[in-house]
Scaffold this motif. Structure first.
Motif: not given
Ligand SMILES: [Zn+2]
Ligand SMILES: [Zn+2]
Length: 208
Positions: A125-143
């Motif tokens: 939500h807060m960085t310059s690119n809001q079209n990334a970091n799609w995971c919510v509970t754990r970042p597994w699939f973003d890695y």
């Protein structure tokens, strides 16, 4: 029994996919779709230091909450087809869906919790690119998919599982992940660097 963690892992993949495809890509093309409320949620969180008081309201008063809850209930309903053949797997999916709601709602009422406990979500939500970091509970699939962008705004997790691990375990987990997900890690490093320099220049990626 093994079905339960597999269900949680699949639920994490669903988080990644639904958030990216249905809550961002689809409404950015079809602005009249009900999913456009998610874009409104982004604007609200962005303007209020991650706070969104809508999460304290009833789903019958707030369209964003209504859409999010009914979509999750619908997903849980659809997951029930697996119940007779794979009860533990289905339980893992149910848990993942329930946990998504719990963690997402809590984070927008308590930004400090979000910065520490789910930094990938805070960064979404807060960085310059809001079209990334799609995971919510754990970042597994973003890695796995290389879509994690780390930012200074939050306390970046120290391993890709997004869990507190003892150092003796964290070290081998990190080196195994870097070995297995070489391409994803280089994408993450590159995009995170770009994000830092964009932030300094005041550049923001268009959301919708
Ligand atoms: Zn989003
Ligand atoms: Zn959110």
């Amino acid at each position: 029994m093994l079905g339960f963690p597999v269900g949680i892992f699949v639920a994490n993949g669903l988080e990644w996919y639904f958030h990216k495809a249905w809550l961002h890509e689809y409404p950015s093309k079809y602005r009249n779709s009900p999913f456009f409320t998610h874009i409104a949620h982004h604007k609200r969180a962005r303007l209020n230091h991650f706070n969104d008081e809508g999460y304290a309201e009833s789903m019958f008063k707030n369209a964003e909450i209504y859409n999010e809850k009914t979509a999750l209930i619908g997903l849980a309903g659809a997951a029930t087809i697996f119940l007779p053949v794979a009860p533990f797997f289905t339980a893992g999916l149910y848990y993942g869906i329930w946990n998504y709601w719990k963690v997402h709602a809590k984070s927008h009422l308590d930004p400090e919790y979000a910065q520490k406990r789910i930094p990938w979500r805070y960064d979404h939500h807060m960085t310059s690119n809001q079209n990334a970091n799609w995971c919510v509970t754990r970042p597994w699939f973003d890695y796995i998919m290389g879509t994690r962008i780390t930012a200074e705004a939050s306390e970046t997790e120290t391993n890709p599982l997004g869990m507190k691990l003892p150092i003796w375990l964290e070290k081998p987990v990190n080196s195994a992940a870097r070995r297995l997900l070489k391409k994803s890690y280089s994408k993450i490093e590159q995009n995170s660097k770009k994000d830092q320099s964009d932030l300094k220049k005041g550049i923001e990626e268009e959301l919708a």
